[in-house]
Design an enzyme around this catalytic site. Structure first.
Site, mmCIF file in Angstrom:
data_model
loop_
_atom_site.group_PDB
_atom_site.id
_atom_site.type_symbol
_atom_site.label_atom_id
_atom_site.label_comp_id
_atom_site.label_asym_id
_atom_site.label_seq_id
_atom_site.Cartn_x
_atom_site.Cartn_y
_atom_site.Cartn_z
ATOM 1 N N CYS A 75 0.867 -1.182 0.000
ATOM 2 C CA CYS A 75 0.000 0.000 0.000
ATOM 3 C C CYS A 75 0.902 1.230 0.000
ATOM 4 O O CYS A 75 1.563 1.504 1.010
ATOM 5 C CB CYS A 75 -0.909 -0.011 1.225
ATOM 6 S SG CYS A 75 -2.026 1.404 1.287
ATOM 7 N N ASN A 159 1.513 -5.953 -5.026
ATOM 8 C CA ASN A 159 0.082 -6.206 -5.157
ATOM 9 C C ASN A 159 -0.257 -6.073 -6.640
ATOM 10 O O ASN A 159 0.447 -5.426 -7.387
ATOM 11 C CB ASN A 159 -0.751 -5.251 -4.281
ATOM 12 C CG ASN A 159 -0.504 -3.781 -4.627
ATOM 13 O OD1 ASN A 159 0.443 -3.421 -5.322
ATOM 14 N ND2 ASN A 159 -1.375 -2.921 -4.153
ATOM 15 N N HIS A 161 -1.838 -5.133 -10.274
ATOM 16 C CA HIS A 161 -2.417 -3.952 -10.934
ATOM 17 C C HIS A 161 -2.663 -4.226 -12.412
ATOM 18 O O HIS A 161 -1.814 -4.831 -13.078
ATOM 19 C CB HIS A 161 -1.468 -2.755 -10.798
ATOM 20 C CG HIS A 161 -1.405 -2.202 -9.413
ATOM 21 N ND1 HIS A 161 -2.265 -1.234 -8.956
ATOM 22 C CD2 HIS A 161 -0.610 -2.529 -8.357
ATOM 23 C CE1 HIS A 161 -1.987 -0.968 -7.690
ATOM 24 N NE2 HIS A 161 -1.004 -1.736 -7.288
ATOM 25 N N GLU A 210 -9.851 0.328 -6.575
ATOM 26 C CA GLU A 210 -8.966 -0.521 -5.788
ATOM 27 C C GLU A 210 -9.599 -1.861 -5.413
ATOM 28 O O GLU A 210 -10.798 -1.921 -5.045
ATOM 29 C CB GLU A 210 -8.558 0.188 -4.489
ATOM 30 C CG GLU A 210 -7.547 1.280 -4.661
ATOM 31 C CD GLU A 210 -6.855 1.621 -3.362
ATOM 32 O OE1 GLU A 210 -6.677 0.718 -2.514
ATOM 33 O OE2 GLU A 210 -6.494 2.792 -3.174
ATOM 34 N N CYS A 219 -4.213 6.152 -5.057
ATOM 35 C CA CYS A 219 -3.660 4.808 -4.834
ATOM 36 C C CYS A 219 -2.170 4.898 -5.149
ATOM 37 O O CYS A 219 -1.794 5.098 -6.312
ATOM 38 C CB CYS A 219 -4.357 3.790 -5.738
ATOM 39 S SG CYS A 219 -3.712 2.108 -5.561
ATOM 40 N N SER A 221 0.398 2.607 -4.823
ATOM 41 C CA SER A 221 0.954 1.510 -5.624
ATOM 42 C C SER A 221 0.389 1.558 -7.046
ATOM 43 O O SER A 221 1.072 1.199 -8.012
ATOM 44 C CB SER A 221 0.634 0.164 -4.963
ATOM 45 O OG SER A 221 -0.768 0.003 -4.781
ATOM 46 N N GLY A 222 -0.870 2.054 -7.170
ATOM 47 C CA GLY A 222 -1.462 2.225 -8.492
ATOM 48 C C GLY A 222 -0.748 3.290 -9.297
ATOM 49 O O GLY A 222 -0.554 3.139 -10.511
HETATM 50 N N1 LIG Z 1 -6.327 -2.021 -2.523
HETATM 51 C C1 LIG Z 1 -4.923 -2.447 -2.538
HETATM 52 C C2 LIG Z 1 -4.268 -2.134 -1.170
HETATM 53 C C3 LIG Z 1 -4.178 -0.636 -0.919
HETATM 54 C C4 LIG Z 1 -3.355 0.050 -1.984
HETATM 55 C C5 LIG Z 1 -3.509 1.567 -2.093
HETATM 56 N N2 LIG Z 1 -4.329 2.211 -1.089
HETATM 57 C C6 LIG Z 1 -2.148 2.241 -2.223
HETATM 58 O O1 LIG Z 1 -1.992 3.392 -1.777
HETATM 59 O O2 LIG Z 1 -1.248 1.601 -2.802
HETATM 60 C C7 LIG Z 1 -4.839 -3.966 -2.807
HETATM 61 O O3 LIG Z 1 -5.826 -4.661 -2.532
HETATM 62 O O4 LIG Z 1 -3.786 -4.406 -3.290
#
Ligand SMILES: N[C@H](CCC[C@H](N)C(=O)O)C(=O)O
Length: 276
Positions: A75, A159, A161, A210, A219, A221-222
């Site tokens: 995250c 995670n 994407h 997300e 987001c 990581s996004g």
């Molecule tokens: N929903 C994401 C986790 C939170 C990521 C996001 N809030 C960020 O800032 O990277 C997942 O299930 O992989």
């Protein structure tokens, strides 16, 4: 059980952060969903648990739970808020913090201007590492959803994407298409779905549906995944401003095998207690 927490946000992606070092905290998925509920609980996109490290060279461990109660391994906005939290709570005085996560170790740096820079690790493109049920790695993948052809890039930042390029960010089908792709069988662990408009070679606009939280204001990581996808496609330089509805992040990536660096703010909103 009474739990002390801090409400925090990174570009409007909001968190309940709990010190599980100095409090005895055990939460199940139902309790996390209750805390995250914006009507019956505190309300947040994700809940972060701050724990003692598991590795000798780390300062902390932190765990991430989506609003739906699912535990995840990465995250970006949460990592920055975690760093702000441990400094504000005097759990450390270090300006460079090593934290164990389920995706490996992150190094977080608290900058003089108050922003936090996170080494988000090396992006992974192999389908089995995303995970994505495709026979081989590709720059872009194409699927048919409800009769429409959908083209996306896919990678893991720790995670999963999927990133879709769009012409108009305001009218992008974030909820409709994001919801369908988030739980599509191609992604056995589900997926975060980014909708990216490339503005020029140094900037993009991005909205993210997300995994486990629906569309958020930002987001982290996004933002990393979108910048990496654009750089991989040859459409972006190696330092990118990612403009999300909640604000902008600076993302830097030197190419395959290198870590992605994300820089942005982290804000404490208030402290509170909740009875479970
Ligand atoms: N929903 C994401 C986790 C939170 C990521 C996001 N809030 C960020 O800032 O990277 C997942 O299930 O992989």
């Amino acid at each position: 059980m009474r739990i002390h927490f801090t409400k925090m946000q990174g570009l409007g992606n909001d968190f309940v952060v709990i010190d599980a070092i100095n409090q005895s905290v055990r939460l199940d998925a139902r309790q996390i969903r209750f805390i995250a509920d914006r009507h019956f609980g505190v309300g947040c996109d994700q809940l972060l648990l701050v724990e003692s490290p598991v590795s000798e060279n780390a300062d902390f461990k932190y765990r991430i739970f989506n609003a739906d109660g699912s535990e995840v391994a990465q995250c970006g906005n949460g990592a920055r808020c975690f760093a702000r939290f441990v400094l504000d709570q005097s759990l450390t005085s270090k300006r460079s913090i090593v934290v164990d996560t389920d995706a490996g170790q992150l190094v977080l740096n608290a900058n003089e201007d108050g922003d936090i820079t996170v080494n988000m690790g090396v992006p992974r493109f192999e389908p089995k590492q995303i995970p994505l049920l495709m026979p081989e790695e590709a720059l872009v993948y194409t699927v048919f959803l409800n009769g429409d052809q959908v083209t996306f890039s896919a990678l893991s930042m720790g995670n999963p994407h999927a990133i879709i390029c769009v012409e108009d960010i305001e009218t992008a089908p974030v909820s409709a298409l994001g919801k369908v792709l988030e739980s599509h069988p191609l992604f056995p662990e589900r997926v975060n779905v980014g909708f990216m408009k490339i503005m020029d070679r140094q900037s993009v606009k991005l909205r993210v549906y997300e995994r486990g939280a629906a569309e958020t204001l930002a987001c982290g990581s996004g933002a990393c995944a979108a910048a990496v996808a654009g750089i991989e496609r040859g459409a972006l330089e190696r330092v990118v401003s990612v403009q999300l509805p909640g604000g902008s992040l600076k993302i830097a990536w030197q190419g395959r095998g290198h870590s992605v660096y994300m820089t942005g703010p982290a804000v404490s909103v208030y402290e509170g207690q909740i009875e479970l």
